[in-house]
Design a protein around this motif. Structure first.
Motif, PDB file in Angstrom:
ATOM      1  N   VAL A  96     -21.589  66.870 -54.850  1.00 58.03           N
ATOM      2  CA  VAL A  96     -21.240  67.560 -53.284  1.00 58.03           C
ATOM      3  C   VAL A  96     -22.674  67.972 -52.349  1.00 58.03           C
ATOM      4  O   VAL A  96     -23.504  67.979 -52.421  1.00 58.03           O
ATOM      5  CB  VAL A  96     -20.714  69.269 -53.924  1.00 58.03           C
ATOM      6  CG1 VAL A  96     -21.464  69.008 -55.343  1.00 58.03           C
ATOM      7  CG2 VAL A  96     -21.921  70.563 -52.992  1.00 58.03           C
ATOM      8  N   ARG A 119     -16.290  60.867 -45.729  1.00 55.99           N
ATOM      9  CA  ARG A 119     -17.607  61.862 -47.064  1.00 55.99           C
ATOM     10  C   ARG A 119     -17.471  62.308 -47.437  1.00 55.99           C
ATOM     11  O   ARG A 119     -18.293  62.615 -48.414  1.00 55.99           O
ATOM     12  CB  ARG A 119     -18.335  62.640 -45.256  1.00 55.99           C
ATOM     13  CG  ARG A 119     -19.556  61.181 -44.563  1.00 55.99           C
ATOM     14  CD  ARG A 119     -20.899  61.435 -45.138  1.00 55.99           C
ATOM     15  NE  ARG A 119     -21.928  61.711 -45.055  1.00 55.99           N
ATOM     16  CZ  ARG A 119     -23.690  60.226 -45.048  1.00 55.99           C
ATOM     17  NH1 ARG A 119     -22.735  59.330 -46.001  1.00 55.99           N
ATOM     18  NH2 ARG A 119     -24.204  60.436 -44.062  1.00 55.99           N
TER      19      ARG A 119
ATOM     20  N   SER B  63     -27.866  56.014 -45.834  1.00 56.30           N
ATOM     21  CA  SER B  63     -26.954  56.539 -46.766  1.00 56.30           C
ATOM     22  C   SER B  63     -27.050  58.158 -45.547  1.00 56.30           C
ATOM     23  O   SER B  63     -25.447  58.341 -45.730  1.00 56.30           O
ATOM     24  CB  SER B  63     -26.674  57.305 -48.015  1.00 56.30           C
ATOM     25  OG  SER B  63     -28.238  57.926 -48.756  1.00 56.30           O
ATOM     26  N   GLY B  64     -27.567  57.806 -45.653  1.00 57.57           N
ATOM     27  CA  GLY B  64     -27.530  58.811 -44.069  1.00 57.57           C
ATOM     28  C   GLY B  64     -27.722  60.540 -44.570  1.00 57.57           C
ATOM     29  O   GLY B  64     -27.133  61.762 -44.105  1.00 57.57           O
ATOM     30  N   ALA B  65     -27.839  61.119 -45.923  1.00 56.12           N
ATOM     31  CA  ALA B  65     -27.911  61.789 -46.692  1.00 56.12           C
ATOM     32  C   ALA B  65     -29.881  62.315 -47.475  1.00 56.12           C
ATOM     33  O   ALA B  65     -30.208  60.696 -47.599  1.00 56.12           O
ATOM     34  CB  ALA B  65     -27.169  62.156 -47.559  1.00 56.12           C
ATOM     35  N   GLU B  86     -31.743  72.961 -45.729  1.00 53.95           N
ATOM     36  CA  GLU B  86     -29.811  72.392 -44.899  1.00 53.95           C
ATOM     37  C   GLU B  86     -30.009  72.454 -43.496  1.00 53.95           C
ATOM     38  O   GLU B  86     -29.854  70.931 -42.611  1.00 53.95           O
ATOM     39  CB  GLU B  86     -29.001  72.845 -45.502  1.00 53.95           C
ATOM     40  CG  GLU B  86     -27.373  72.426 -44.605  1.00 53.95           C
ATOM     41  CD  GLU B  86     -26.820  72.804 -43.858  1.00 53.95           C
ATOM     42  OE1 GLU B  86     -26.407  72.728 -42.753  1.00 53.95           O
ATOM     43  OE2 GLU B  86     -27.688  73.768 -43.204  1.00 53.95           O
ATOM     44  N   SER B  90     -29.761  68.926 -41.101  1.00 56.45           N
ATOM     45  CA  SER B  90     -28.371  68.916 -40.083  1.00 56.45           C
ATOM     46  C   SER B  90     -29.066  68.805 -39.095  1.00 56.45           C
ATOM     47  O   SER B  90     -28.311  67.761 -38.333  1.00 56.45           O
ATOM     48  CB  SER B  90     -27.410  70.281 -40.346  1.00 56.45           C
ATOM     49  OG  SER B  90     -27.768  70.899 -39.335  1.00 56.45           O
ATOM     50  N   ASN B  95     -27.040  64.432 -44.470  1.00 52.61           N
ATOM     51  CA  ASN B  95     -26.133  65.215 -44.887  1.00 52.61           C
ATOM     52  C   ASN B  95     -27.551  65.731 -46.168  1.00 52.61           C
ATOM     53  O   ASN B  95     -28.089  65.099 -46.166  1.00 52.61           O
ATOM     54  CB  ASN B  95     -24.883  64.362 -45.918  1.00 52.61           C
ATOM     55  CG  ASN B  95     -24.115  64.794 -44.527  1.00 52.61           C
ATOM     56  OD1 ASN B  95     -23.671  63.242 -44.245  1.00 52.61           O
ATOM     57  ND2 ASN B  95     -23.556  64.825 -43.416  1.00 52.61           N
ATOM     58  N   VAL B  96     -26.284  66.540 -46.762  1.00 57.50           N
ATOM     59  CA  VAL B  96     -27.223  67.159 -48.023  1.00 57.50           C
ATOM     60  C   VAL B  96     -26.663  67.542 -49.223  1.00 57.50           C
ATOM     61  O   VAL B  96     -25.889  67.966 -49.002  1.00 57.50           O
ATOM     62  CB  VAL B  96     -28.373  68.188 -48.123  1.00 57.50           C
ATOM     63  CG1 VAL B  96     -28.586  68.610 -46.502  1.00 57.50           C
ATOM     64  CG2 VAL B  96     -28.489  69.261 -48.894  1.00 57.50           C
ATOM     65  N   LEU B  97     -26.757  66.362 -49.846  1.00 52.17           N
ATOM     66  CA  LEU B  97     -26.079  66.244 -51.835  1.00 52.17           C
ATOM     67  C   LEU B  97     -27.118  67.654 -52.244  1.00 52.17           C
ATOM     68  O   LEU B  97     -28.598  67.599 -52.285  1.00 52.17           O
ATOM     69  CB  LEU B  97     -26.164  64.975 -51.821  1.00 52.17           C
ATOM     70  CG  LEU B  97     -25.123  63.898 -51.376  1.00 52.17           C
ATOM     71  CD1 LEU B  97     -25.392  62.591 -51.689  1.00 52.17           C
ATOM     72  CD2 LEU B  97     -24.173  64.803 -51.569  1.00 52.17           C
ATOM     73  N   ALA B 120     -28.850  58.505 -51.689  1.00 55.42           N
ATOM     74  CA  ALA B 120     -29.276  59.244 -50.772  1.00 55.42           C
ATOM     75  C   ALA B 120     -30.308  58.355 -50.524  1.00 55.42           C
ATOM     76  O   ALA B 120     -31.090  57.386 -50.877  1.00 55.42           O
ATOM     77  CB  ALA B 120     -30.462  60.473 -51.595  1.00 55.42           C
TER      78      ALA B 120
END
Lengths: 337, 337
Positions: A96, A119, B63-65, B86, B90, B95-97, B120
């Motif tokens: 998530v 995504r 991954s950009g996250a 976050e 952002s 992105n944040v998982l 990640a």
DNA sequence: CTGAAAGCGCTTACAG
DNA sequence: CTGAAAGCGCTTACAG
């Protein structure tokens, strides 16, 4: 990302099979021989291989993740819901992603990008002000979206919601049952669906009970503790005061009680107050708060389940709505008039 | 994911250039001619193209996250921190998982997969019990990891933390300044670093002040409201009672006050209480809570910044520790002895 | 049951 | 400044 993680090629080499076989051994174990399966598992262990999700996702055209758009991550109301969503998603093997919609970066355009960019396989919206139906691109090729708690009246996207007006009715009837006839209400932020629903529930019930909905007994608010305190100041300034107040959420109820307390007015002796939500502190507040409980982690689970069904089903994005009942929890902030 | 989203090929066709040029126009606008840039932008608008992050990530090996591992998503303490993380992520285009570490799915192995799987670029741990250093695989090729709030004494991974023992010292000194000489403490959960640090701060300060740290004045707890209420029951059962209590967090302070209140004991008239954290409700609690403030969204921002620096710097995962000061907020739950 | 081969959508040296 | 080509790591019809 750093290099040199083992790839499926490495596993294939060690197992002396093709990459196709490794891939199948992972995704469809029943389609390879027992012997092959063993050899592959073994090679995986020895190489320390884990599948590169990015590559898999590119190939499969899916992301294995859902995104949740939250109006205010720091707000406990939402974090409880998020917790329910996360529990369900992780059980189903989905990651998530979260984004706070107050961040200027999260424009409608960006929401579209989340989806287009591969995504996310689906989207849960906790913010009813968001309008994904306005995103360019045919809805047919949009991944599933479901509103949770809030919704938007200008579209008919699926949603999971509490029975807000029913909950408000419960609160008002409880006050009425205790003998209160002068009942006020502290409103949530204007333009919010929940505010409207709860206010609606209050007004209808007042009406059904033959009680007056006095304009100056409807205090403006915004769901914050401070708004509750401001309502207390207004209540104090009134010539004719309601003997009971239903707040549109617990934070405002607490702020209201606290504001009155500082002015020497006691709840429930001088005024009865009922909240909405049943936040953690409610039963340890002084006095313990009578409130309308909404099972927040459940609504999160329910929304995640609905979304996942749509993702898996690949099916039609039919408009659908699920409503969860609210429940009155009587504690010590209300008493007989 | 559904099909038929425009790809870079579509843009190239419309713009009558190669896909390489489209890609460059997007990633290095200064490397293409002004004219080409215009044509490409135009084609992007007309096709409604957005880059497929999955494909980009596979190619770029990133991954950009980032992923944030949270012990309990539903706990407001963590959600405030998450909010800070976050916001920073952002802003930096990441992105944040999130994953809740109470979920059985989040085994150490899975943590490794998050990283290996190219899911990640970095990891923020809010749970000090997690030991990423134990994950198989050379640390050299591990993406950056930083602890936030909590940390683990068995490794020297970078961390951002509050000055917990300093904060506890502030609380005890404040009580001492008010004339209290019999001071108790409600502990957090055993085995938690924060519990230890805060207890340490309390004990050292008591010692420095020449006060006794009585065993039966140190109440066991777990950071919950209920634990505070249990401590109240214990306090009531004492023959010799402390006149002031420092709780290891605000929830326990509130539960304690509430428990005493139900027994007819008044805070601050009969006992002074100081909390820890300055949660939202603190200043609207009855009485308004004196507490040690920890700027939680700031620590989140700080951790995210530290992580992003490491990701971008691509540099050494040097052990490093950043400590944020705590601050005493005096309100109404404490008074002179 | 297994393998060779194509391809997901992008990026990036390498030439020009 | 631009394009042709290779390749990121995987999956999946297609043959056999």
């Amino acid at each position: 990302m750093t290099k040199a993680f083992p790839t499926i090629q490495d596993v294939a080499r060690v197992a002396k099979v093709s990459t196709a076989t490794v891939s199948r051994a992972l995704s469809f174990p029943e389609r390879v021989s027992k012997e092959t399966r063993r050899v592959v598992i073994d090679a995986i262990e020895r190489t320390g291989y884990t599948v590169n999700q990015t590559a898999r996702n590119l190939r499969r055209k899916q992301s294995g993740a859902i995104v949740v758009l939250v109006p205010n991550l720091g707000n406990p109301f939402f974090s409880k819901i998020l917790s329910g969503i996360e529990a369900t998603a992780s059980r189903e093997g989905l990651n998530v992603l979260i984004a706070d919609t107050r961040q200027p970066q999260v424009s409608p355009r960006l929401i579209g990008e989340y989806l287009h960019a591969n995504r996310a396989d689906g989207l849960i919206l906790l913010d009813g002000a968001l309008r994904p139906d306005l995103i360019p691109g045919a809805p047919g090729k949009r991944p599933p979206i479901v509103y949770c708690c809030e919704w938007n009246e200008d579209n008919d996207l699926p949603s999971v919601r509490f029975d807000n007006s029913g909950g408000a009715a419960l609160a008002v009837r409880h006050l009425h049952d205790l003998g209160h006839r002068r009942i006020g209400h502290i409103l949530g932020p204007a333009d919010n669906v929940l505010t409207k629903e709860r206010e609606h529930g209050v007004r209808c019930t007042l009406d059904a009970l033959g009680l007056e909905a006095r304009r100056d007994w409807f205090f403006e608010g915004d769901f914050s503790l401070a708004a509750g305190a401001r309502a207390a100041a207004q209540w104090l300034a009134l010539d004719e005061r309601p003997t009971a107040v239903a707040a549109a959420n617990d934070e405002m109820a607490c702020g209201f009680i606290s504001g009155l307390h500082r002015a020497g007015v006691s709840v429930p002796d001088d005024v009865s107050v009922v909240g909405f939500d049943d936040i953690d502190i409610a039963d340890q507040f002084i006095p313990a708060l009578t409130t309308v409980r909404q099972p927040r982690s459940e609504i999160g689970e329910s929304a995640a389940t609905a979304l996942i069904e749509r993702i898996r089903g690949g099916g039609a994005d039919a408009a659908e709505m699920k409503t969860l009942a609210a429940e009155l929890i009587v504690r010590s902030s209300t008493r007989t008039a």
